[in-house]
Design a protein around this motif. Sequence first.
Motif: not given
Length: 346
Positions: A82-87
């Motif tokens: 979802d792009g809330i965190i990146q990795a």
Amino acid sequence: MKHILTSVALTATMMASTALAEGGVIKFGHDNKTDPFENPAHACTAVFSNLVNSGTNGSVSVEVFGSNQLGSAAEHVQQVRDGIIQATLTSTGALASYYPRIDVLNLPFAFNGNAATYEVFDGEFGEALAADIEAELGDVVVLGFPDTGGFFAVTNSQRPIADLKDFDGIRIRTMTLPSHQKIVQALGAEAYPLSWGEVYSGLQTGVIDGQMNPVPIISFANFAEVQQYLTLTNHLFSPYTFMINRAFFEGLSEAEQATIRTAAENCVTASRGLSRIIEASDRGLAGLMDQIQVTALSADQRAAMAAATQPAFEAHVQENLDAKANELLTSFKTAVDGANSASYLD
């Protein structure tokens, strides 16, 4: 005032989008302790963070959130998507609900040593697996397969385990993965799915007799306090999958992407190196041997256990996963056989 607040929010969103395109912050979530000298996952993220921060001259920075600060391992996967965190680094168990084919890696008694695992996951099979994960999920890029701590061992409170008959009647905790349950049942034990947070108390109270995990995890979880016997079965090797949000990654410059890929390779190396060091140190097997009775299996004993478990596992894959998973399993077995032969010759 409402219009002003809306305008401010839109401006903030546009600024965030611009920052994303030019670089930005990688929020990196994982579910392990935040000590790079005690945990392979955090060693991996610490190395990755340092190399990205320095290698991009600060245009991309990494913020690491360990110990489930941002949610569970499964939640981290969705947050990356979802792009809330990146990795994130995710276990096979956490990834299986999004990508069931990852279960093929649970082929029991597959590898004859650590060197063979490196060859498989760094080679053509690892590339094919990464590509398939990316194709199925669509919104992630896979950067590698770090070490979770090494091969699985089995501990229990009932008796030393050296042969198949020794598993009889022992209740062993597993993840909720059906394949793990099938493997334990094929060994002759009782499989008992239980969440990680309940394992120590379950062992302490006798709800379960044993569990299976890599030696460093057994040590860090203090299982020797509530277990009397450890068997070096080396029956499973289950790496992390290192993934990053695709939109974020593709929004970076080619130079930034190259730096991230190089940092990820070093992250994988760090996880493996620390795992091997821990295994050999007082924090690993050497320390456990003073607290718990350790049994190492002979080649014949492992072969008997492999013969009992591999057909059950392959039947599980055949019956419960799709045709592509069965193709991956065939490719995995071929890669493992080649790596085992190469490692033996070395």
